[in-house]
Enzyme design. Sequence first.
Site, PDB file in Angstrom:
ATOM      1  N   SER A 136       0.798  -1.261  -0.038  1.00  0.00           N
ATOM      2  CA  SER A 136       0.059  -0.054  -0.053  1.00  0.00           C
ATOM      3  C   SER A 136       0.812   1.361   0.050  1.00  0.00           C
ATOM      4  CB  SER A 136      -0.732  -0.142   1.288  1.00  0.00           C
ATOM      5  OG  SER A 136      -1.451   1.279   1.274  1.00  0.00           O
ATOM      6  N   GLU A 138       0.073   3.608   1.618  1.00  0.00           N
ATOM      7  CA  GLU A 138       0.333   4.232   3.049  1.00  0.00           C
ATOM      8  C   GLU A 138       1.421   3.790   3.766  1.00  0.00           C
ATOM      9  OE1 GLU A 138      -1.899   5.850   4.787  1.00  0.00           O
ATOM     10  OE2 GLU A 138      -3.462   6.231   3.420  1.00  0.00           O
ATOM     11  N   TYR A 159      -2.258   0.578  10.140  1.00  0.00           N
ATOM     12  CA  TYR A 159      -2.544  -0.205   8.871  1.00  0.00           C
ATOM     13  C   TYR A 159      -1.205  -0.180   7.961  1.00  0.00           C
ATOM     14  CZ  TYR A 159      -3.922  -0.882   4.179  1.00  0.00           C
ATOM     15  OH  TYR A 159      -3.983  -1.239   2.734  1.00  0.00           O
TER      16      TYR A 159
END
Length: 343
Positions: A136, A138, A159
């Site tokens: 990801s 992120e 996450y």
Amino acid sequence: MTTPPESKRALITGITGQDGSYLAELLLSKGYEVHGLVRRSSTFNTGRIDHIYVDPHTAGASLKLHFADLTDGSRLVTLIDSIQPHEVYNLAAQSHVRVSFDEPEFTGDSTGLGTIRLLEAIRAAGSTTRFYQASSSEMFGATPPPQNEDTPFYPRSPYGVAKLYSYWITRNYREAYGIFATNGILFNHESPRRGETFVTRKITRAVARIKAGLQSELFMGNLDAVRDWGYAPEYVDAMWRMMQLDEPTDFVVATNTAYTVKDFLQFSFEHVGLEWEKYVRFDERYLRPTEVDALIGDPAKAQELLGWTPKILTPRLAQIMVDADIAALEIEGQRHVDTVQYA
């Protein structure tokens, strides 16, 4: 790149999610036998794949579902051994960034440790299975854009941290055991199948409901966050392309465009002739304890080695999602009318 034979088998974790459903469609269209993991529940959560599901008793059924969970390593070993997949796509995760602050331990267990359980199952089977890890953007977190495969990571949520663990353990198993293991570092990608609590779908669903007179306000958090939004069906094609290479490596998949949440609001409301400022209200409960200001991906490597180029960008994406939510609302309304009429 090679063309898969008719008998190729793929296993998808998270098959009932947005990406899993689109990937299943793609692989079935290419002649794969597709196996998907579904978490056991008292209610069905297969709405995104119902249109491609065929009763397993039907001759030639190419989609098969199995009850399993990434927190159960022994079950994963059993499944890998029995299915003997040529390709495994790990798309399952607790994938909501804001929720990861509320459920950090569960996020770490499923999104992080779930990956090593799956890799261990592949290693234990001693197979030549190819492995795709859904990484990801992120993971980049606070690192300034643009971000590519060589950009340092600086995750800003449980996450993002869990995804970073999965990223590095995938690389470690590639280097330590010679497993064909690849990371797809996907930037935000959306579609009408996106979950209703994710910001883009939350916006487009609200637009449809406000336009229909069923809702009067939309409560939002940070409107200044910058994101690189793409179209999910195009991104799962990039996943498949990664798995067809002669040698595994890692890729950023993105559009290299930047829009704010405020921009997405504007595109969505303008599509139905409304001014977003009249309906949007601020609610601090939607703020994250640590924010990610800007994620903008550089997909040059994917374009060069995979021949992959995004076609649908954020303004058009918002329109597609708004139209789909309006259509869904109309269908829901018609069902209500039919129910009342024949009650």
